[in-house]
Design a protein around this motif. Structure first.
Motif, PDB file in Angstrom:
ATOM      1  N   SER A 194       0.857  -1.179   0.000  1.00 56.51           N
ATOM      2  CA  SER A 194       0.000   0.000   0.000  1.00 56.51           C
ATOM      3  C   SER A 194       0.885   1.218   0.000  1.00 56.51           C
ATOM      4  CB  SER A 194      -0.916   0.006   1.227  1.00 56.51           C
ATOM      5  OG  SER A 194      -0.156   0.026   2.402  1.00 56.51           O
ATOM      6  N   VAL A 195       0.430   2.273  -0.650  1.00 55.78           N
ATOM      7  CA  VAL A 195       1.221   3.486  -0.754  1.00 55.78           C
ATOM      8  C   VAL A 195       0.565   4.606   0.040  1.00 55.78           C
ATOM      9  CG1 VAL A 195       2.419   2.926  -2.859  1.00 55.78           C
ATOM     10  CG2 VAL A 195       0.132   3.835  -3.004  1.00 55.78           C
ATOM     11  N   TYR A 196       0.380   5.720  -0.565  1.00 60.70           N
ATOM     12  CA  TYR A 196      -0.106   6.896   0.138  1.00 60.70           C
ATOM     13  C   TYR A 196      -1.622   6.842   0.327  1.00 60.70           C
ATOM     14  CZ  TYR A 196       4.415   8.471  -1.563  1.00 60.70           C
ATOM     15  OH  TYR A 196       5.728   8.560  -1.858  1.00 60.70           O
ATOM     16  N   SER A 197      -2.112   7.779   1.131  1.00 61.17           N
ATOM     17  CA  SER A 197      -3.552   7.927   1.273  1.00 61.17           C
ATOM     18  C   SER A 197      -4.101   8.418  -0.057  1.00 61.17           C
ATOM     19  CB  SER A 197      -3.867   8.922   2.379  1.00 61.17           C
ATOM     20  OG  SER A 197      -3.337   8.467   3.592  1.00 61.17           O
ATOM     21  N   PRO A 198      -4.962   7.663  -0.706  1.00 62.47           N
ATOM     22  CA  PRO A 198      -5.344   7.962  -2.074  1.00 62.47           C
ATOM     23  C   PRO A 198      -6.515   8.909  -2.186  1.00 62.47           C
ATOM     24  CG  PRO A 198      -6.272   5.904  -1.421  1.00 62.47           C
ATOM     25  CD  PRO A 198      -5.552   6.449  -0.218  1.00 62.47           C
ATOM     26  N   ARG A 199      -6.796   9.289  -3.417  1.00 65.21           N
ATOM     27  CA  ARG A 199      -7.981  10.093  -3.712  1.00 65.21           C
ATOM     28  C   ARG A 199      -9.184   9.172  -3.715  1.00 65.21           C
ATOM     29  NH1 ARG A 199      -9.037  13.071  -9.492  1.00 65.21           N
ATOM     30  NH2 ARG A 199     -10.792  14.338  -8.874  1.00 65.21           N
ATOM     31  N   ALA A 200     -10.050   9.346  -2.720  1.00 67.15           N
ATOM     32  CA  ALA A 200     -11.242   8.507  -2.555  1.00 67.15           C
ATOM     33  C   ALA A 200     -10.869   7.031  -2.504  1.00 67.15           C
ATOM     34  CB  ALA A 200     -12.241   8.756  -3.676  1.00 67.15           C
ATOM     35  N   ALA A 201      -9.772   6.710  -1.775  1.00 67.54           N
ATOM     36  CA  ALA A 201      -9.299   5.331  -1.599  1.00 67.54           C
ATOM     37  C   ALA A 201      -8.957   4.662  -2.910  1.00 67.54           C
ATOM     38  CB  ALA A 201     -10.334   4.494  -0.847  1.00 67.54           C
ATOM     39  N   ALA A 202      -8.509   5.431  -3.869  1.00 67.08           N
ATOM     40  CA  ALA A 202      -8.219   4.871  -5.194  1.00 67.08           C
ATOM     41  C   ALA A 202      -6.889   4.160  -5.226  1.00 67.08           C
ATOM     42  CB  ALA A 202      -8.236   5.979  -6.244  1.00 67.08           C
ATOM     43  N   VAL A 203      -5.867   4.674  -4.498  1.00 67.32           N
ATOM     44  CA  VAL A 203      -4.548   4.080  -4.569  1.00 67.32           C
ATOM     45  C   VAL A 203      -4.230   3.284  -3.310  1.00 67.32           C
ATOM     46  CG1 VAL A 203      -2.267   4.632  -5.487  1.00 67.32           C
ATOM     47  CG2 VAL A 203      -4.014   6.352  -5.524  1.00 67.32           C
ATOM     48  N   SER A 204      -5.207   3.059  -2.444  1.00 66.88           N
ATOM     49  CA  SER A 204      -4.947   2.389  -1.179  1.00 66.88           C
ATOM     50  C   SER A 204      -4.563   0.935  -1.363  1.00 66.88           C
ATOM     51  CB  SER A 204      -6.185   2.488  -0.274  1.00 66.88           C
ATOM     52  OG  SER A 204      -7.306   1.910  -0.915  1.00 66.88           O
ATOM     53  N   SER A 205      -4.962   0.313  -2.452  1.00 70.63           N
ATOM     54  CA  SER A 205      -4.627  -1.088  -2.668  1.00 70.63           C
ATOM     55  C   SER A 205      -3.230  -1.284  -3.206  1.00 70.63           C
ATOM     56  CB  SER A 205      -5.631  -1.714  -3.643  1.00 70.63           C
ATOM     57  OG  SER A 205      -5.623  -1.014  -4.868  1.00 70.63           O
ATOM     58  N   GLY A 206      -2.509  -0.209  -3.532  1.00 72.24           N
ATOM     59  CA  GLY A 206      -1.124  -0.344  -3.948  1.00 72.24           C
ATOM     60  C   GLY A 206      -0.927  -0.013  -5.404  1.00 72.24           C
ATOM     61  N   ILE A 207       0.229  -0.467  -5.913  1.00 70.75           N
ATOM     62  CA  ILE A 207       0.577  -0.228  -7.296  1.00 70.75           C
ATOM     63  C   ILE A 207      -0.403  -0.958  -8.215  1.00 70.75           C
ATOM     64  CG2 ILE A 207       2.491  -0.336  -8.948  1.00 70.75           C
ATOM     65  CD1 ILE A 207       4.378  -0.521  -6.662  1.00 70.75           C
ATOM     66  N   PHE A 208      -0.602  -0.416  -9.407  1.00 67.31           N
ATOM     67  CA  PHE A 208      -1.515  -0.946 -10.420  1.00 67.31           C
ATOM     68  C   PHE A 208      -2.972  -0.743 -10.050  1.00 67.31           C
ATOM     69  CE2 PHE A 208       1.868  -4.305 -11.650  1.00 67.31           C
ATOM     70  CZ  PHE A 208       2.673  -3.294 -12.134  1.00 67.31           C
ATOM     71  N   SER A 209      -3.258   0.100  -9.068  1.00 66.96           N
ATOM     72  CA  SER A 209      -4.650   0.349  -8.700  1.00 66.96           C
ATOM     73  C   SER A 209      -5.208   1.470  -9.564  1.00 66.96           C
ATOM     74  CB  SER A 209      -4.755   0.733  -7.220  1.00 66.96           C
ATOM     75  OG  SER A 209      -3.915   1.836  -6.940  1.00 66.96           O
ATOM     76  N   ALA A 210      -6.513   1.396  -9.841  1.00 68.20           N
ATOM     77  CA  ALA A 210      -7.157   2.382 -10.700  1.00 68.20           C
ATOM     78  C   ALA A 210      -7.221   3.735 -10.004  1.00 68.20           C
ATOM     79  CB  ALA A 210      -8.563   1.914 -11.062  1.00 68.20           C
ATOM     80  N   VAL A 211      -6.936   4.790 -10.757  1.00 68.35           N
ATOM     81  CA  VAL A 211      -6.878   6.144 -10.214  1.00 68.35           C
ATOM     82  C   VAL A 211      -7.643   7.076 -11.137  1.00 68.35           C
ATOM     83  CG1 VAL A 211      -5.383   8.032  -9.468  1.00 68.35           C
ATOM     84  CG2 VAL A 211      -4.600   5.673  -9.250  1.00 68.35           C
ATOM     85  N   ASP A 212      -8.367   8.004 -10.540  1.00 68.90           N
ATOM     86  CA  ASP A 212      -9.069   9.032 -11.299  1.00 68.90           C
ATOM     87  C   ASP A 212      -8.120  10.204 -11.500  1.00 68.90           C
ATOM     88  OD1 ASP A 212     -10.863  10.645 -12.551  1.00 68.90           O
ATOM     89  OD2 ASP A 212     -12.041  11.103 -10.757  1.00 68.90           O
ATOM     90  N   ILE A 213      -7.438  10.243 -12.635  1.00 67.24           N
ATOM     91  CA  ILE A 213      -6.451  11.280 -12.913  1.00 67.24           C
ATOM     92  C   ILE A 213      -7.146  12.465 -13.557  1.00 67.24           C
ATOM     93  CG2 ILE A 213      -4.253  11.780 -14.048  1.00 67.24           C
ATOM     94  CD1 ILE A 213      -3.795   8.781 -14.210  1.00 67.24           C
ATOM     95  N   PRO A 214      -6.952  13.668 -13.047  1.00 66.55           N
ATOM     96  CA  PRO A 214      -7.606  14.852 -13.647  1.00 66.55           C
ATOM     97  C   PRO A 214      -7.145  15.091 -15.079  1.00 66.55           C
ATOM     98  CG  PRO A 214      -6.777  15.336 -11.444  1.00 66.55           C
ATOM     99  CD  PRO A 214      -6.225  14.003 -11.822  1.00 66.55           C
ATOM    100  N   ASN A 215      -8.081  15.406 -15.951  1.00 66.17           N
ATOM    101  CA  ASN A 215      -7.801  15.757 -17.352  1.00 66.17           C
ATOM    102  C   ASN A 215      -6.984  14.685 -18.067  1.00 66.17           C
ATOM    103  OD1 ASN A 215      -9.038  18.349 -16.966  1.00 66.17           O
ATOM    104  ND2 ASN A 215      -7.162  19.042 -15.983  1.00 66.17           N
TER     105      ASN A 215
END
Length: 238
Positions: free
Chosen positions: A58-79
């Motif tokens: 697990s890495v950093y505190s994610p945006r809406a728990a998006a990156v909480s599961s670690g690398i290769f996790s889905a992320v809502d990237i702006p633009n």
């Protein structure tokens, strides 16, 4: 006066006064120390593979728990509606280690001649705000790579994935690129930024109340190239 004579103890008295196993409260018994069993170090665990660490770490505190599961996790990237490769980096040489790592990752990704959305934090501070929104913290190291809407990692992960051909496999699963980001743009020369047309690069706009800051560009009077990033044309249009 008779000289003072040091009292000498006999064998029996000497053995009773000074025991065989002499101990002191300030030091550990030497005999016990020599008789102690050597400390056995546990076997170092086998280093897990990158894919295993990606699923379990697990890495950093994610945006809406998006990156909480670690690398290769889905992320809502702006633009980032293109679904390609997004690279957050810096071109400043203030911290040499960070600059070298960013240049290395940028060179690796460009070697695949694919769609790359390069976001230089030294050119626009809004990219720093995007990273803070994604990871939920102000302490975010560079570079950061996202592929296909998923967080991949930094320099170490990209190097390992390149050596194991995992990076090529992941890039091959992306949708075919139209070559927008791979070539040299005739409008910006590959810099991905141009002068703002609203303020002509001054970051100031005159109104009836006087001068005010331009909200369409960065503090340097730059905007993302509309030819490379069509989504930004509406922001720069008067």
């Amino acid at each position: 006066m008779r000289p003072h004579r040091r009292h000498q103890y006999g064998p029996a008295e000497d053995s009773s006064r000074y025991p065989k196993h002499y101990s002191c409260t300030s030091f550990k018994d030497i005999q016990d120390l020599l008789n102690e069993d050597p400390i056995s170090l546990p076997d170092s665990p086998r280093r897990p593979s990158l894919l295993h660490r990606a699923r379990s770490s697990s890495v950093y505190s994610p945006r809406a728990a998006a990156v909480s599961s670690g690398i290769f996790s889905a992320v809502d990237i702006p633009n980032a509606g293109h679904g390609g490769v997004v690279l957050y980096f810096t071109s400043l040489r203030i911290v040499r280690k960070t600059f070298e790592e960013c240049r290395t990752v940028r060179s690796i990704l460009r070697g695949y001649r694919i769609q790359i959305d390069e976001r230089d934090l030294s050119m626009d501070s809004k990219f720093q705000d995007e990273l803070q929104e994604i990871f939920g913290t102000k302490k975010v190291s560079l570079p950061k790579v996202f592929i296909g809407g998923r967080y991949i990692g930094g320099t170490e992960e990209i190097k390992q994935m390149q050596e194991s051909d995992e990076l090529m496999k992941m890039i091959g699963e992306l949708e075919p690129s139209d070559g927008t980001y791979a070539g040299i743009c005739g409008e910006c020369g590959g810099q991905r930024f141009v002068l703002c047309e609203l303020c002509n690069g001054s970051h100031k706009i005159f109104s009836k109340y006087g001068f005010k800051s331009c909200t369409a560009c960065s503090v340097y009077g730059l905007v993302r190239c509309p030819a490379c990033f069509p989504a930004y044309r509406r922001r720069t249009s008067p």
